[in-house]
Scaffold this motif. Structure first.
Motif, PDB file in Angstrom:
ATOM      1  N   GLY A  18      14.530  30.275 -18.803  1.00 51.84           N
ATOM      2  CA  GLY A  18      13.791  30.454 -19.927  1.00 51.84           C
ATOM      3  C   GLY A  18      12.166  29.816 -19.787  1.00 51.84           C
ATOM      4  O   GLY A  18      11.345  30.551 -20.430  1.00 51.84           O
ATOM      5  N   ARG A  19      11.898  28.835 -19.199  1.00 55.97           N
ATOM      6  CA  ARG A  19      10.590  28.400 -19.028  1.00 55.97           C
ATOM      7  C   ARG A  19       9.805  29.251 -18.074  1.00 55.97           C
ATOM      8  O   ARG A  19       8.746  29.543 -18.493  1.00 55.97           O
ATOM      9  CB  ARG A  19      10.756  26.992 -18.264  1.00 55.97           C
ATOM     10  CG  ARG A  19      11.014  25.813 -19.248  1.00 55.97           C
ATOM     11  CD  ARG A  19      10.854  24.369 -18.762  1.00 55.97           C
ATOM     12  NE  ARG A  19      11.337  23.376 -19.651  1.00 55.97           N
ATOM     13  CZ  ARG A  19      11.346  22.292 -19.659  1.00 55.97           C
ATOM     14  NH1 ARG A  19      11.180  21.729 -18.394  1.00 55.97           N
ATOM     15  NH2 ARG A  19      11.988  21.502 -20.632  1.00 55.97           N
ATOM     16  N   TYR A  21      10.445  32.282 -17.878  1.00 56.38           N
ATOM     17  CA  TYR A  21      10.208  33.762 -18.666  1.00 56.38           C
ATOM     18  C   TYR A  21       8.887  33.140 -19.697  1.00 56.38           C
ATOM     19  O   TYR A  21       8.056  34.173 -19.833  1.00 56.38           O
ATOM     20  CB  TYR A  21      11.353  33.953 -19.389  1.00 56.38           C
ATOM     21  CG  TYR A  21      11.284  35.142 -20.199  1.00 56.38           C
ATOM     22  CD1 TYR A  21      11.429  36.605 -19.655  1.00 56.38           C
ATOM     23  CD2 TYR A  21      11.021  35.306 -21.774  1.00 56.38           C
ATOM     24  CE1 TYR A  21      11.376  37.939 -20.281  1.00 56.38           C
ATOM     25  CE2 TYR A  21      10.950  36.580 -22.268  1.00 56.38           C
ATOM     26  CZ  TYR A  21      11.168  37.571 -21.714  1.00 56.38           C
ATOM     27  OH  TYR A  21      11.114  38.707 -22.503  1.00 56.38           O
ATOM     28  N   ASP A  22       9.137  32.161 -20.445  1.00 57.15           N
ATOM     29  CA  ASP A  22       8.180  31.668 -21.460  1.00 57.15           C
ATOM     30  C   ASP A  22       6.679  31.633 -20.835  1.00 57.15           C
ATOM     31  O   ASP A  22       5.630  32.135 -21.346  1.00 57.15           O
ATOM     32  CB  ASP A  22       8.523  30.687 -22.182  1.00 57.15           C
ATOM     33  CG  ASP A  22       9.546  30.732 -23.123  1.00 57.15           C
ATOM     34  OD1 ASP A  22       9.880  31.834 -23.381  1.00 57.15           O
ATOM     35  OD2 ASP A  22      10.381  29.671 -23.313  1.00 57.15           O
ATOM     36  N   ASN A  23       6.477  31.300 -19.789  1.00 60.27           N
ATOM     37  CA  ASN A  23       5.200  31.103 -19.054  1.00 60.27           C
ATOM     38  C   ASN A  23       4.646  32.439 -18.668  1.00 60.27           C
ATOM     39  O   ASN A  23       3.525  32.579 -18.635  1.00 60.27           O
ATOM     40  CB  ASN A  23       5.469  30.303 -17.752  1.00 60.27           C
ATOM     41  CG  ASN A  23       5.527  28.728 -17.838  1.00 60.27           C
ATOM     42  OD1 ASN A  23       5.332  28.225 -19.299  1.00 60.27           O
ATOM     43  ND2 ASN A  23       6.002  28.229 -17.071  1.00 60.27           N
ATOM     44  N   VAL A  25       5.476  35.284 -20.136  1.00 58.94           N
ATOM     45  CA  VAL A  25       4.992  35.876 -21.324  1.00 58.94           C
ATOM     46  C   VAL A  25       3.397  35.425 -21.799  1.00 58.94           C
ATOM     47  O   VAL A  25       2.606  36.040 -22.369  1.00 58.94           O
ATOM     48  CB  VAL A  25       5.958  35.483 -22.564  1.00 58.94           C
ATOM     49  CG1 VAL A  25       5.361  36.069 -23.922  1.00 58.94           C
ATOM     50  CG2 VAL A  25       7.217  36.449 -22.129  1.00 58.94           C
ATOM     51  N   ALA A  26       3.395  34.061 -21.750  1.00 49.27           N
ATOM     52  CA  ALA A  26       2.162  33.284 -22.227  1.00 49.27           C
ATOM     53  C   ALA A  26       1.006  33.762 -21.270  1.00 49.27           C
ATOM     54  O   ALA A  26      -0.340  34.251 -21.634  1.00 49.27           O
ATOM     55  CB  ALA A  26       2.349  32.049 -22.098  1.00 49.27           C
ATOM     56  N   CYS A  40       8.542  40.109 -22.172  1.00 48.16           N
ATOM     57  CA  CYS A  40       7.846  40.266 -20.918  1.00 48.16           C
ATOM     58  C   CYS A  40       7.855  41.553 -20.411  1.00 48.16           C
ATOM     59  O   CYS A  40       8.948  42.132 -20.635  1.00 48.16           O
ATOM     60  CB  CYS A  40       8.325  39.329 -19.898  1.00 48.16           C
ATOM     61  SG  CYS A  40       7.544  38.953 -18.557  1.00 48.16           S
ATOM     62  N   CYS A  45       8.588  38.666 -14.710  1.00 47.48           N
ATOM     63  CA  CYS A  45       9.403  37.963 -15.695  1.00 47.48           C
ATOM     64  C   CYS A  45      10.283  36.879 -15.089  1.00 47.48           C
ATOM     65  O   CYS A  45      10.264  35.699 -15.422  1.00 47.48           O
ATOM     66  CB  CYS A  45       9.751  38.790 -16.525  1.00 47.48           C
ATOM     67  SG  CYS A  45       8.709  40.089 -17.548  1.00 47.48           S
TER      68      CYS A  45
END
Length: 92
Positions: A18-19, A21-23, A25-26, A40, A45
């Motif tokens: 999760g982290r 992937y979120d990083n 995307v950011a 992503c 990703c």
């Protein structure tokens, strides 16, 4: 033993994947590669998640091989003594 599966799912699925992937995307949003921060694009990703899980799997396989090599003499002594051998039947 009962906690290994849910704990692994929490650590690797929720926290790691999760982290990562979120990083990603950011990062893609900051570079202008994507328009919204919802998804992503590309192999990046989950690339880090894949490498971490591959490393953990390799470490587990390595530990399993070491454990097998260390326990082999114990089983050889047990089975060599005949205490676990099946009784011989005479073929008539």
């Amino acid at each position: 033993m009962c906690l290994a599966n849910p704990l692994g799912a929490l650590l690797f699925s929720f926290l790691l994947a999760g982290r990562v992937y979120d990083n990603e995307v950011a990062r893609q949003l900051a570079l202008g590669l994507i328009d919204s921060g919802v998804s992503c694009v590309g192999a990046d990703c989950f690339k880090l998640t894949f490498f971490v899980l591959a490393g953990v799997s390799a470490a587990g396989a390595f530990c399993s091989i070491i454990l097998t090599m260390r326990i082999r003499p114990v089983y050889q002594m047990l089975y060599a003594g005949g205490s676990f051998k099946l009784p011989q039947t005479s073929g008539h």
